[in-house]
Design a protein around this motif. Structure first.
Motif, short mmCIF file in Angstrom:
data_model
loop_
_atom_site.label_atom_id
_atom_site.label_comp_id
_atom_site.label_asym_id
_atom_site.label_seq_id
_atom_site.Cartn_x
_atom_site.Cartn_y
_atom_site.Cartn_z
N PRO A 146 0.82 -1.22 0.00
CA PRO A 146 0.00 0.00 0.00
C PRO A 146 0.84 1.26 0.00
CG PRO A 146 0.06 -0.97 2.19
CD PRO A 146 0.74 -1.94 1.28
N THR A 182 1.67 5.02 1.38
CA THR A 182 1.68 5.52 2.75
C THR A 182 1.58 7.03 2.77
OG1 THR A 182 4.11 5.58 2.77
CG2 THR A 182 3.04 3.58 3.62
N TRP A 235 -12.55 5.63 9.98
CA TRP A 235 -11.89 5.92 8.70
C TRP A 235 -11.54 7.41 8.61
CZ3 TRP A 235 -10.39 1.87 5.99
CH2 TRP A 235 -11.12 0.68 6.06
N CYS A 289 -7.61 9.47 -0.41
CA CYS A 289 -7.16 8.27 0.29
C CYS A 289 -8.05 7.92 1.47
CB CYS A 289 -5.73 8.46 0.79
SG CYS A 289 -4.53 8.90 -0.50
N VAL A 296 -7.88 5.91 4.97
CA VAL A 296 -6.92 5.39 5.93
C VAL A 296 -7.66 4.90 7.18
CG1 VAL A 296 -4.96 5.97 7.42
CG2 VAL A 296 -5.11 6.93 5.11
N ALA A 297 -7.29 3.74 7.68
CA ALA A 297 -7.88 3.22 8.91
C ALA A 297 -7.43 4.09 10.08
CB ALA A 297 -7.47 1.77 9.13
N GLY A 324 -5.48 2.37 12.74
CA GLY A 324 -4.47 1.47 12.22
C GLY A 324 -3.06 1.92 12.52
N ALA A 355 -5.50 2.38 2.97
CA ALA A 355 -6.32 1.17 2.77
C ALA A 355 -6.90 1.14 1.36
CB ALA A 355 -7.44 1.12 3.80
N HIS A 356 -7.32 2.30 0.88
CA HIS A 356 -7.89 2.39 -0.46
C HIS A 356 -7.56 3.75 -1.04
CE1 HIS A 356 -10.36 -1.22 0.22
NE2 HIS A 356 -10.64 -0.71 1.40
#
Length: 385
Positions: free
Chosen positions: A123, A125, A141, A151, A153-154, A157, A184-185
């Motif tokens: 992924p 960053t 999120w 983007c 991002v969790a 996380g 994450a996506h």
């Protein structure tokens, strides 16, 4: 579901659930978990999403009452952020849990972030620090618009550290530190032709939220002017008070018209082009934010000293107006963006784009000869006096 049914549902739910005790508890650091779960179970967070993802693919205008009622009731939940986040996720093919809490970061907040694309199969960053990210400590999120990318991002996380802070309303406005936080996506860029869609959606929904809170302040001021007796008659009978309330009502009406137009111009789920969205969102945020400056002042002038006390409802509304005015880009930032775009385009392009409600950086939308854009309709039926 019709927009009237949506309005009735959200109005009834928030009126029943938002209490002085809840507002006080959230300002003390709690999260309104029961209210949030009720909202999620009702389907409000996914109202714009694809049917396959649990939504009804409503338009932004049909969702107006959600943002407006959050403002009017000062509901201490990130509903506007969730609607935006769920819409972006669903549009990108993601089906996220209905009770997911979102924090949004765009514009000046995310400008200094660095997005690093790693090797295939790993992924990307993000690194950097973001300030005043609303509801970040409670979020599942983070939706971040940085370096031309959108983007997801969790929030809980790896590589994410959240430092709790508060805004003028004593609500979460946290500092978020990202240290090689994995993305994450990466959502598809250029949604409906918008270069910075998150900024646009966030500004338009915040303008609607501001309008709701400002109208609540107006209703409080009108009722107080009817009830407060001075020199043998209600102060609302005095011309000076009536004039001030008329000015406040005018600010609410202008803010509502601008917010309604902005939401109408945002792209629905299946819409591929929204040439008027950025212009209308900018105008709405400037109009609503500037209305707060005049409107809050008048509301407190009518109330006198009682309006400043923590025990009185106007105190809660005013502090949220101040906090939301600075959210999703200030009026100065949006006004500068509008002004710069028109200055760079030159005088020849000023009037055509102004009447079409588009920024000069883009082409004019195709419309019938002699007409520019869609008709602007913002009807209000509420009578205050």
């Amino acid at each position: 579901m019709s927009d009237n049914m949506i309005e009735e549902t959200v109005k009834r739910l928030l009126a029943n659930e938002v209490s002085r005790e809840l507002l006080t508890a959230v300002e003390a650091g709690e999260f309104a978990g029961v209210l949030w779960q009720t909202i999620a179970d009702s389907g409000m967070t996914k109202i714009l999403c694809r049917e396959a993802h649990g939504g009804i693919e409503a338009s932004w205008l049909e969702a107006l009452s959600l943002f407006y009622q959050v403002g009017y009731t000062q509901a201490p939940v990130p509903l506007s952020q969730a609607v935006v986040g769920q819409y972006l996720a669903s549009r990108s093919g993601l089906d996220l849990a209905a009770d997911s809490v979102f924090a949004l970061a765009a514009g000046a907040q995310a400008r200094a972030l660095a997005v690093t694309s790693n090797e295939a199969g790993t992924p990307a960053t993000i690194d950097g620090t973001m300030k005043a990210v609303k509801w970040a400590r409670h979020a599942h999120w983070l939706v971040i618009e940085a370096a031309g990318q959108l983007c997801l991002v969790a929030a809980k996380g790896a590589g994410v550290r959240i430092e709790p802070k508060a805004d003028a309303a004593s609500l979460p406005a946290d500092t978020v530190v990202l240290d090689h936080a994995p993305v994450a996506h990466v959502l598809p860029p250029g949604i409906a032709g918008l270069n910075r869609p998150l900024e646009v959606f966030y500004a338009a929904t915040t303008a609607a939220q501001l309008t709701g809170a400002l109208e609540y302040a107006l209703d409080l001021a009108v009722q107080y002017a009817k009830d407060r007796v001075q020199f043998g008659k209600p102060i609302g009978k005095y011309q000076a008070i009536q004039q001030q309330l008329a000015v406040l009502a005018g600010e609410v009406a202008c803010s509502y018209a601008a917010a309604t137009t902005a939401l109408r111009d945002l792209p629905a789920m299946q819409q591929d082009s929204a040439p008027q969205a950025e212009f209308s969102a900018a105008v709405a945020k400037v109009t609503a934010s500037d209305a707060v400056r005049t409107g809050a002042s008048i509301a407190h002038q009518v109330h006198g000293a009682i309006g400043f006390t923590y025990e009185y409802a106007l105190n809660f509304a005013t502090r949220r107006l101040w906090a939301w005015r600075a959210e999703a880009g200030t009026s100065t930032e949006w006004a500068e963006r509008l002004g710069q775009a028109f200055i760079e385009a030159g005088s020849d392009r000023f009037w055509p784009h102004l009447t079409a409600r588009t920024l000069p950086s883009g082409d004019l939308p195709e419309t019938p000869a002699g007409h520019h854009g869609r008709p602007m309709q913002a009807e209000r039926t509420t009578t205050h006096v």
